[in-house]
Enzyme design. Structure first.
Site, PDB file in Angstrom:
ATOM      1  N   ASP A  92       0.882  -1.155   0.000  1.00  0.00           N
ATOM      2  CA  ASP A  92       0.000   0.000   0.000  1.00  0.00           C
ATOM      3  C   ASP A  92       0.929   1.216   0.000  1.00  0.00           C
ATOM      4  O   ASP A  92       2.093   1.133   0.387  1.00  0.00           O
ATOM      5  CB  ASP A  92      -0.946   0.003   1.220  1.00  0.00           C
ATOM      6  CG  ASP A  92      -2.133   0.945   0.976  1.00  0.00           C
ATOM      7  OD1 ASP A  92      -2.053   1.774   0.036  1.00  0.00           O
ATOM      8  OD2 ASP A  92      -3.147   0.861   1.706  1.00  0.00           O
TER       9      ASP A  92
HETATM   10  C1  BGC Z   1      -4.968   3.294  -0.030  1.00  0.00           C
HETATM   11  C2  BGC Z   1      -5.019   2.300  -1.174  1.00  0.00           C
HETATM   12  C3  BGC Z   1      -4.806   3.016  -2.475  1.00  0.00           C
HETATM   13  C4  BGC Z   1      -3.470   3.737  -2.423  1.00  0.00           C
HETATM   14  C5  BGC Z   1      -3.141   4.508  -3.691  1.00  0.00           C
HETATM   15  C6  BGC Z   1      -3.726   4.169  -0.065  1.00  0.00           C
HETATM   16  O1  BGC Z   1      -3.832   5.207   0.843  1.00  0.00           O
HETATM   17  O2  BGC Z   1      -5.022   2.621   1.196  1.00  0.00           O
HETATM   18  O3  BGC Z   1      -6.251   1.636  -1.174  1.00  0.00           O
HETATM   19  O4  BGC Z   1      -4.876   2.121  -3.541  1.00  0.00           O
HETATM   20  O5  BGC Z   1      -3.498   4.682  -1.349  1.00  0.00           O
HETATM   21  O6  BGC Z   1      -3.933   5.623  -3.826  1.00  0.00           O
END
Ligand code: BGC
Length: 757
Positions: free
Chosen positions: A229
């Site tokens: 993530d």
């Molecule tokens: C989120 C993810 C997301 C990623 C990219 C993170 O803060 O938890 O679900 O895909 O950011 O935007």
């Protein structure tokens, strides 16, 4: 591309570089070897392609796209084909926009209704989550676009999500939290999996060899790559060793250097690095070799698809004969969401919709629709003038439809809700309109369950969830009966937040969150506790009625290695065409482990014309009956009776049948002097051998003066003796018995029963 050959030509620095992003959204390229970087983007219910200005909170802009209903809505469709179609549409948009991987779906279990991100997650039930995710992934990937199944694992709250440890026992992890990932990985083979921010039992998800390698790859056969993530990497070297291939976004070269150093100083085997690069390039090439931006896509067509999907997800929670409405009647649309619907959530999934359709706009031409704003969305301030105006408008109409729901400030990625209420200004508005207008319907826009203090005051309730950019048209379709509602709740709506099983310890203490409710999440808990709920899991009404009959199973007794076929006839007994979601639950009648009353193990959505009957069938394998046995580290079925329960919701079971499942796996048993008689009784042969021990203890309870001619009294003594003796350890035969048994005799018996078992 011959990936292995290309890797053999790379420098150590080039290989290390490929293990983190080029920037916020691109992977790196190695031009001299023809290695191209690809773009990845959120997801999950639309495309958030940020051509410039990357961020993971939906702050900067993104290209115009189509916002489909969010996960909590699509799960309520219980419709595998529909979700696959949505996945295909997303795949087409990715192809057109040259995005190789879409970051979704999110299958984290809804442990509590107040998780800020519930709107992005599918369900409180692992089986339903796995099935819906499988359809989504298959749809997207059929277009040669990758998905990223997220957030692996135990990211069930937003509060301190980057530092807290989700502490869960093994059985709960397997049965509830791993299961949605397992189903989706095994059935749909996502190209990538995204690890979560949090720790799992004390170890960061990004550097957890058990989940990333032992379970994901070795047990489930995952062959794609794991992406972090955004910002989830704690220790890059530990992460690489544990099985995390790609760090996102860019670490600005910091971690690339660390990888190089670690290989040079021998603390990281270069083979691990090579393997990671190979996995990434193999997947990225699947996209690169099948890129087709020229195909484009028709935005308007997708807008119409968003309408159809949304209308199939809407759940008719209550209908006191008021719905569907008559287009000729004078109807008041009350509430700002009639004009500017809330149709998606905040954070990284925020889509720049190319068009938004409100219910009011759809009804623009109709002369008989009036409107009053009713409340402010921006702040929860009771505005009596607005309420009074709305009451006047409502009184003049035949029916009032209140468009209510949670504003953005109430639920979003990044923080959790502190309560389960709608804004006070909306609750007050609903009470007052309902008092003035007996024909009141509430239409809800929210990502997760809310409390409804006015539930008995209104005649109809529609749950739209966050229905995507064309939710206005879908709402009108259902309100006026052009679409017969067929959504079912993929989560329980408790009466109040305090009833939720995680309520006492949801946020945990500091950075430790203990999942003390164990496997009793959602309906598994409410059923076991026999608690009243506002609306149960699986609930949803229709404008027609359905009858169930002829429940049949392919056998009355099966082995746990067999597949049982279950069939049931469903008939549309009403006057209009409609769709029914036939739900199959299984309950273990007697079990030595603590199990839920019932668990969803099958569902089918069927379309039926008035008077039509269709036979719905289900195939149930071992997993449908099993629990996770931590001793043998495997799924296990205990021999005995299981109830097959078929119905319209978890609380409305219409047919049932008991079948016997025989286990083909003998659990290893070792009896000791401290085994209780009760444990031994599970094996009649062993118990037979223990009879002398039993008699020795039982004699203690003999009442010398008992009147043996009184059968009732004698039966009571016998029952009490049995109840007391069976929970005693075998050794009680010596220090608590009648003196007839010696240590040597007991040990001899123990040796014998360990041989027969
Ligand atoms: C989120 C993810 C997301 C990623 C990219 C993170 O803060 O938890 O679900 O895909 O950011 O935007």
């Amino acid at each position: 591309m011959d990936v292995k050959k290309v890797i053999s030509q790379m420098t150590l620095e080039e290989k290390a570089g490929l293990c983190s992003g080029y920037n916020f959204w691109y992977t790196k390229s190695v031009e001299r070897l023809g290695v191209e970087g690809i773009m990845v983007s959120d997801g999950p219910h639309g495309l958030r392609k940020q051509a410039t200005g990357g961020d993971h909170l939906g702050v900067n802009g993104s290209v115009e796209a189509v916002c489909f209903p969010t996960a909590s809505a699509i799960a309520a469709s219980f419709d595998r084909d529909l979700i696959r179609t949505m996945g295909e549409a997303l795949g087409d948009e990715c192809q057109a926009e040259e995005v190789g991987i879409i970051l979704g779906p999110g299958v984290n279990i809804k442990r509590s209704p107040i998780c800020g991100r519930n709107f992005e997650f599918l369900s409180e039930d692992p089986y339903l989550s796995a099935e819906m995710a499988t359809s989504y992934i298959s749809g997207v990937q059929s277009k040669n676009i990758g998905t990223s199944l997220k957030h692996f694992l135990l990211n069930n709250q937003e509060h301190r999500r980057m530092s807290s440890s989700s502490d869960v026992d093994e059985r709960t992890m397997r049965e509830i939290y791993l299961a949605p990932f397992e189903g989706a990985v095994v059935n749909a083979k996502p190209w990538t999996v995204m690890c979560s921010y949090n720790k799992i039992n004390g170890v960061f998800a990004s550097e957890n060899p058990r989940t990333l390698t032992d379970i994901l790859r070795k047990e489930w056969g995952f062959t794609g790559y794991v992406v972090s993530d955004w910002g989830a990497v704690n220790d890059r070297i530990a992460a690489l060793k544990a099985g995390l291939e790609l760090e996102m976004p860019s670490s600005r070269g910091i971690n690339d250097k660390r990888i190089v150093e670690a290989v040079k100083n021998g603390s990281l085997d270069e083979k691990i690095l090579d393997r990671a690069v190979e996995r990434m390039l193999t997947i990225n090439n699947k996209y690169i070799e099948n890129r087709k931006p020229e195909l484009g896509y028709d935005k308007e067509e997708h807008h119409q698809l968003a309408r159809k999907i949304s209308s199939e997800c809407i759940v008719l929670l209550k209908n006191d004969g008021i719905l569907p409405l008559d287009k000729e009647d004078n109807i008041a649309f009350i509430g700002q969401f009639a004009k500017t619907p809330r149709f998606q959530g905040g954070g990284s999934s925020h889509i720049n919709s190319f068009k938004i359709t409100s219910a009011l706009e759809v009804m623009e031409e109709a002369k008989n629709i009036t409107y009053a704003k009713g409340y402010h969305v921006a702040e929860d301030k009771i505005d009596d003038a607005l309420i009074n105006e709305a009451v006047e408008v409502a009184k003049k109409a035949k029916v009032a439809v209140i468009f209510a729901g949670l504003p953005d400030s109430f639920e979003s990625e990044g923080f959790d809700r502190s309560h389960m209420s709608l804004p006070n200004c909306q609750n007050k508005l609903i009470h007052e309109i309902a008092a003035a207008q007996p024909n009141t319907v509430v239409v809800l826009h929210n990502g997760s369950a809310v409390e409804m203090p006015w539930v008995s005051e209104v005649r109809g309730i529609l749950e739209l969830y966050l229905g995507g950019q064309n939710v206005g048209a879908a709402t009108v379709d259902v309100l006026f009966g052009d679409v017969n509602p067929s959504g079912r709740l993929a989560e329980t709506f408790p009466l109040r937040l305090e009833d939720n099983p995680s309520y006492l310890f949801y946020f945990g203490e500091k950075d430790t969150v203990e999942y003390r409710e164990g496997i009793f999440v959602g309906y598994r808990y409410y059923d076991k506790k026999k608690l009243d709920v506002l609306f149960p899991f699986g609930h949803g009404l229709s404008y027609t009625t359905f009858d169930y009959s002829n429940l049949k199973t392919s056998a009355d007794t099966i082995k746990d290695t067999d597949v049982l076929t279950v069939e049931v006839d469903v008939t549309n007994t009403g006057k209009v065409a409609g769709k029914e979601v036939v739900q199959l639950y299984i309950g273990d009648k007697v079990s030595s482990v603590i199990r839920p009353v019932k668990e969803l193990k099958g569902f089918e959505k069927v379309a039926l014309n008035p008077g039509e009957t269709k036979t719905v069938s289900f195939n149930l394998g071992k997993r449908a009956f099993a629990y996770y046995n931590t001793e043998i580290k495997d799924w296990h079925v205990e021999t005995g009776g299981f109830e097959i329960l078929i119905g319209k919701s978890s609380r409305e079971i219409l047919c049932k049948k008991t079948i016997i499942v025989e286990s083909t796996v003998a659990l290893p048993v070792v009896y000791t002097a401290n085994s209780s008689f009760e444990d031994v009784m599970l094996d009649p042969k062993a118990m037979e051998l223990c009879k002398p021990l039993w008699d020795s203890v039982a004699s203690l309870f003999k009442d010398e003066n008992a009147d043996e001619s009184d059968p009732i009294k004698m039966a009571v003594i016998e029952a009490m003796t049995e109840a007391m003796v069976k929970v005693m350890p075998l050794r009680a035969a010596i220090n608590f018995g009648d003196g007839s048994i010696t240590y040597e005799q007991m040990n001899e018996i123990l040796e014998k029963i360990n041989k027969v078992s």
